[in-house]
Design an enzyme around this catalytic site. Structure first.
Site, mmCIF file in Angstrom:
data_model
loop_
_atom_site.group_PDB
_atom_site.id
_atom_site.type_symbol
_atom_site.label_atom_id
_atom_site.label_comp_id
_atom_site.label_asym_id
_atom_site.label_seq_id
_atom_site.Cartn_x
_atom_site.Cartn_y
_atom_site.Cartn_z
ATOM 1 N N GLN A 1 2.600 -20.211 -3.537
ATOM 2 C CA GLN A 1 1.989 -20.762 -2.317
ATOM 3 C C GLN A 1 2.042 -22.280 -2.263
ATOM 4 O O GLN A 1 1.843 -22.867 -1.202
ATOM 5 C CB GLN A 1 0.527 -20.307 -2.198
ATOM 6 C CG GLN A 1 0.381 -18.810 -1.955
ATOM 7 C CD GLN A 1 -1.069 -18.448 -1.764
ATOM 8 O OE1 GLN A 1 -1.786 -18.235 -2.734
ATOM 9 N NE2 GLN A 1 -1.525 -18.396 -0.522
ATOM 10 N N HIS B 1 -4.307 -9.395 -4.825
ATOM 11 C CA HIS B 1 -3.654 -10.174 -3.771
ATOM 12 C C HIS B 1 -2.786 -11.284 -4.393
ATOM 13 O O HIS B 1 -1.624 -11.468 -4.004
ATOM 14 C CB HIS B 1 -4.747 -10.763 -2.861
ATOM 15 C CG HIS B 1 -4.263 -11.645 -1.753
ATOM 16 N ND1 HIS B 1 -4.416 -11.320 -0.421
ATOM 17 C CD2 HIS B 1 -3.643 -12.854 -1.767
ATOM 18 C CE1 HIS B 1 -3.902 -12.292 0.326
ATOM 19 N NE2 HIS B 1 -3.427 -13.236 -0.464
HETATM 20 ZN ZN ZN Z 1 -2.567 -15.091 -0.184
#
Ligand code: ZN
Length: 158
Positions: free
Chosen positions: A51, A127
Site C-alpha cells: 500500500q 485483510h
Molecule cells: Zn486494505
C-alpha cells in the site's frame, strides 16, 4: 519518520505478490516505522507494505508489526462485517472472514512469534495478508455481491 504516499485504486502494486523479508535490517526497520506513522496519520488500523509501494511481506497493526506473516490455522465461524481500506477510500463492504486465526510471523527484532487473534484483529490481519498476496478486499465478496460491485465500480481492476 515519514508519512508515505498511499497507493490507490488500480495501482499495479496492489495486485502483485510481495516478497519475503530475508533479513531485518535498517531498511526494514525504517519501513516499519514509516508505515506505522502513515497508518496513524490516515486513521487506519492496519497497513501493508504494498500500500506504500513496497513489495515486501510486512504489515503493521495498531499494536506492532508482523514480518512474513503466515496464517497457520483458521477456525471458528466465518463472520460477515463491514470493511474499508485506505487504498480504496470511501468504499465500505461486507466481507466474510474467519472468526479466529493463528498467525506465525517475525517481530521487528526478528523473533519468531505466534499470535492468536479473533474478532476485529483477526479480520484486520486477514485483510492485510491479502494485501501482501496482491488481493484487494473486494475480491473476497461472494459471487453475486462481486457482480453487483463490478457493475457499480466498473473501472476497478480485480
Ligand atoms: Zn486494505
Amino acid at each position: 519518520m515519514a508519512i508515505l504516499e498511499i497507493k490507490k485504486f488500480n495501482d499495479k502494486v496492489l495486485r502483485q505478490r510481495a516478497q519475503e523479508v530475508k533479513e531485518i535490517n535498517s531498511e526494514i526497520r525504517k519501513l516499519v516505522l514509516d508505515m506505522g506513522e502513515t497508518m496513524k496519520a490516515n486513521n487506519g488500523i492496519g497497513l501493508a507494505a504494498p500500500q506504500v509501494g513496497v513489495l515486501k511481506r510486512v504489515i503493521v497493526l495498531e499494536n506492532g508489526a508482523l514480518i512474513n506473516p503466515y496464517i497457520i490455522r483458521k477456525y471458528g465461524t466465518k463472520i460477515f462485517d463491514e470493511e474499508g481500506c485506505l487504498s480504496f477510500p470511501e468504499i465500505y463492504i461486507n466481507i466474510k472472514r474467519y472468526g479466529k486465526i493463528e498467525v506465525e510471523a517475525m517481530d521487528i527484532e526478528g523473533k519468531e512469534i505466534i499470535i492468536k487473534a479473533e474478532g476485529l484483529l483477526a479480520r484486520v490481519i486477514q485483510h492485510e495478508i491479502d494485501h501482501i498476496d496482491g488481493i484487494p478486499f473486494f475480491n473476497r465478496l461472494g459471487f453475486w455481491e462481486k457482480i453487483k460491485f463490478k457493475l457499480k465500480h466498473w473501472s476497478f481492476k480485480f
